[in-house]
Structures are given as structure tokens and as C-alpha cells.
Design an enzyme around this catalytic site. Structure first.
Site, mmCIF file in Angstrom:
data_model
loop_
_atom_site.group_PDB
_atom_site.id
_atom_site.type_symbol
_atom_site.label_atom_id
_atom_site.label_comp_id
_atom_site.label_asym_id
_atom_site.label_seq_id
_atom_site.Cartn_x
_atom_site.Cartn_y
_atom_site.Cartn_z
ATOM 1 N N LYS A 149 3.399 6.288 -3.237
ATOM 2 C CA LYS A 149 2.270 5.629 -2.361
ATOM 3 C C LYS A 149 1.229 5.293 -3.112
ATOM 4 C CE LYS A 149 4.881 5.727 1.735
ATOM 5 N NZ LYS A 149 4.698 4.606 2.610
ATOM 6 N N ASP A 179 4.401 1.378 -3.691
ATOM 7 C CA ASP A 179 4.019 0.983 -2.219
ATOM 8 C C ASP A 179 2.653 1.023 -1.906
ATOM 9 O OD1 ASP A 179 4.214 0.299 0.486
ATOM 10 O OD2 ASP A 179 5.270 1.766 1.004
ATOM 11 N N GLU A 205 5.608 -2.583 -2.843
ATOM 12 C CA GLU A 205 5.732 -3.149 -1.523
ATOM 13 C C GLU A 205 4.183 -3.557 -0.971
ATOM 14 O OE1 GLU A 205 7.834 -0.202 1.188
ATOM 15 O OE2 GLU A 205 9.111 0.117 -0.629
ATOM 16 N N ASP A 230 7.155 -5.548 3.484
ATOM 17 C CA ASP A 230 7.451 -4.639 4.485
ATOM 18 C C ASP A 230 6.799 -4.973 5.763
ATOM 19 O OD1 ASP A 230 8.133 -2.168 5.673
ATOM 20 O OD2 ASP A 230 7.012 -0.906 3.994
ATOM 21 N N LYS A 257 13.406 -1.557 7.783
ATOM 22 C CA LYS A 257 13.286 -0.299 8.534
ATOM 23 C C LYS A 257 13.917 -0.616 10.037
ATOM 24 C CE LYS A 257 9.308 1.784 6.039
ATOM 25 N NZ LYS A 257 8.596 0.530 5.388
#
Length: 347
Positions: A149, A179, A205, A230, A257
Site C-alpha cells: 500500500k 496499490d 492499483e 479497483d 472484490k
């Protein structure tokens, strides 16, 4: 048939950072079905501030589902278009109810314990030393793919962490995904992507925040690193708009997701278009408890996608539901000799 719902608060073992803030708890909701002596359970894994169904009438809609459970999963799914996490929970609950065992929803070589799936090791945002410690731990645990992240601490420090990995492992040994959770400003994004590219990054992402379509189109055309959509997929409900978005932006990958895109049915719609347009994809959990993670992992195995999946979130909580999922050597597996412990949700 009788349906009830309940709220459950998951506590993080340690605060986990994203570019949207620090998480210490995660709220989730369970739907429990009972019919002719059988029971089933599904999880509505809402992510506050991110899910499109983070709205004041969320619990009201859960009540409506329980009152109208008799109309069945397909009709309920159609009536819940703007509530993707509830769509997902309803799908899982019916699969659970109709299964021979309430937690073996997609019997396979995975649920029999014979096969496993490669996953990425997730490195949370935090102080440089904390992120470095996480990276070292993931590498020690045998992960061949790590996902960082980024976007919260100083960008130079984040580049330093990538350099730390690459000093010891080239791109053939360790795949790095990053991400940004939409953290970059469109005007600075391409420059940052160029800097990231020097570390042989697999993909990034959501480099910029969603709903900046022209900027995202331009980025996908010019980027030196494959771009993954995403958050951009969240809140896109109709089949027509799903296709339009992918045709317009032409991302290199999408990450799905199920709790955020309408369960397995919603995710399959995206997958069909992505395959048609030669866009890659993989599946990620959305910080669900082990009830949701188990269902998502079993479904993901049936898709036979060889890429590392994002399913390593089961160990984040102090009070998760005890289950047979295990992570070993960078892979997730189902150990049938381990029993479920669902006392916490009275199931």
C-alpha cells in the site's frame, strides 16, 4: 424459510494503514437462513467510506431482505443492485444453506485439501521501519508476490522500500504490486509512475482517485507500469456501464472484490467483459471475516486463474471466526482436519 441478520465488529491485531486512514475495527454483517432443519450463513462485508452501499438505509435493506427471503436468491439479487455487499451476503447464505456442509460451498480439490492457491503478501502503510519489517516477514514466509500500500508516507521513502526489495530480489524472484488507493494527483501521476517503473513493478492499483475518467484513460495510454482498476469499478451497476467503462479506459487489469461488486454474479459480469477485451483480472478479499473469505477463496479456486490472488487477510483480526483456512509458503489452503468455530455468531 426464516432469515435473520446480525452485526459483528472485527478488531484488528494492530492498526492497519491505507491512504484513506488507519483501520482499528471493521464492521461486518451476517445473514443466517434456516429451512427444514438446515442452516446457512452469508457475510455482507461492507467497507465504510468505500462501499457504494455505505448509506443510512443499509440496515433497513437487510431487514427487507429477511422479510422477503422467500422470493429466492435471483430475485433478491436483482432487487439489491445498489447494495453489492448484501448481494454478496445473500448469495453466500443460499449457497451455504443448499450445501452438504454449510462452509463447503464449492467442493473441489481446494476444499479437500489437495490443492492450494498462490496469494500476494500484503504490506500495510505505516512508518518506514514498520513497512520494512513487514516486507522482511513476507519474504521469510515464502511469498513470491508482495503488494505494498503506497501513497501515505513520503514518496521517496516508499521508493526506498522498493529499492530495498530489489537489492535482494529481482522481478523473477519477487513480483511487486503496489496499490495507491487513488492517492496520486492526476498532474503528478505519470512522473510518479515513471519513478516506480525503475523497480520493475508488476502493476499499480488505482493510481488516481475514481471518477476522473479522462485522466485515467490518458494514464492507461502512457503508463510505463500496467494499471489496475479497483475503486473505479465500485458503484458501476448496469451491464452496459461495466462494458462501457472497460472499453473506454482500457486498463491492463481489474481487481475484483465480490463484496464491493455484487457478489459472484456481479464479479462474473466483469470477468466476462475483461476476458472479451483481453484485460487481465484477479480476485481480492475486502477485509471480510473468515466466513466471507472462505466463500470467496473457494469460488476463486473454481476460476482457475494462475495469478497470485489477494486472499491473505484472514489473520488480521483478534476475534475472527475460527476456520480451516491456512496460509503456508505464500499460498492459501483449506485444511479439512480443522473444525469451524462459529460460537461468536451463534451459528
Amino acid at each position: 424459510m426464516k432469515a435473520t441478520y446480525q452485526k459483528y465488529i472485527l478488531d484488528f491485531k494492530r492498526p492497519s494503514g491505507t491512504s484513506r486512514g488507519i483501520l482499528t475495527q471493521k464492521e461486518t454483517w451476517f445473514i443466517i437462513l434456516e429451512n427444514e432443519g438446515k442452516r446457512g450463513v452469508g457475510e455482507c462485508g461492507i467497507l465504510r467510506t468505500l462501499s457504494s452501499d455505505d448509506r443510512p438505509d443499509f440496515e433497513e435493506k437487510l431487514k427487507w431482505v429477511c422479510q422477503n427471503i422467500h422470493i429466492g436468491p435471483q430475485e433478491l439479487w436483482k432487487n439489491l443492485l445498489e447494495f453489492p455487499s448484501i448481494q454478496c451476503g445473500v448469495e453466500i447464505a443460499f449457497l451455504s444453506l443448499e450445501s452438504h456442509h454449510p462452509f463447503e460451498l464449492f467442493p473441489s480439490e481446494f476444499t479437500s485439501g489437495k490443492e492450494s492457491m498462490e496469494i500476494n503478501g500484503l504490506v500495510w502503510m505505516g512508518e518506514e521501519s514498520y513497512m520494512k519489517a513487514q516486507i522482511e516477514e513476507k519474504l521469510k514466509q515464502g511469498f513470491r508476490c508482495v503488494k505494498l500500500k503506497i501513497g501515505a508516507i513520503d514518496f521517496e521513502k516508499e521508493l526506498g522500500l522498493l529499492q530495498f526489495i530489489r537489492q535482494h530480489f529481482d522481478e523473477h524472484s519477487i513480483e511487486i504490486r503496489v496499490d495507491a488507493n487513488g492517492a496520486f494527483h492526476p498532474k503528478e501521476a505519470i512522473e510518479k509512475l515513471n519513478q516506480l517503473a525503475t523497480y520493475n513493478i508488476h502493476s499499480i492499483e488505482q493510481p488516481i482517485a475514481k471518477n476522473q475518467l479522462e485522466s485515467m484513460v490518458e494514464l492507461c495510454e502512457k503508463t510505463p507500469i500496467p494499471i489496475v482498476l479497483d475503486e473505479e469499478l465500485i458503484g458501476v451497476f448496469s451491464i452496459e456501464n461495466k462494458r462501457k467503462l472497460l472499453e473506454r479506459v482500457k486498463p491492463h487489469y481489474i481487481v475484483l472484490k465480490p463484496s464491493l461488486v455484487g457478489g459472484f454474479t456481479g464479479a462474473n459480469e466483469w470477468i466476462n467483459f475483461a476476458d472479451e477485451l483481453q484485460i487481465g483480472w484477479w480476485i481480492t478479499s475486502a477485509l471480510e471475516s473468515n466466513i466471507g473469505l472462505n466463500a470467496i477463496a473457494q469460488w476463486t479456486f473454481t476460476l482457475q486463474n494462475p495469478m497470485p490472488q489477494g486472499l491473505g487477510t484472514g489473520g488480521l483480526y483478534t476475534n475472527n471466526i475460527g476456520c480451516p483456512l491456512e496460509i503456508y509458503n505464500g499460498r492459501i489452503q483449506y485444511n479439512p482436519s480443522i473444525s469451524w468455530d462459529t460460537k461468536a455468531i451463534n451459528f
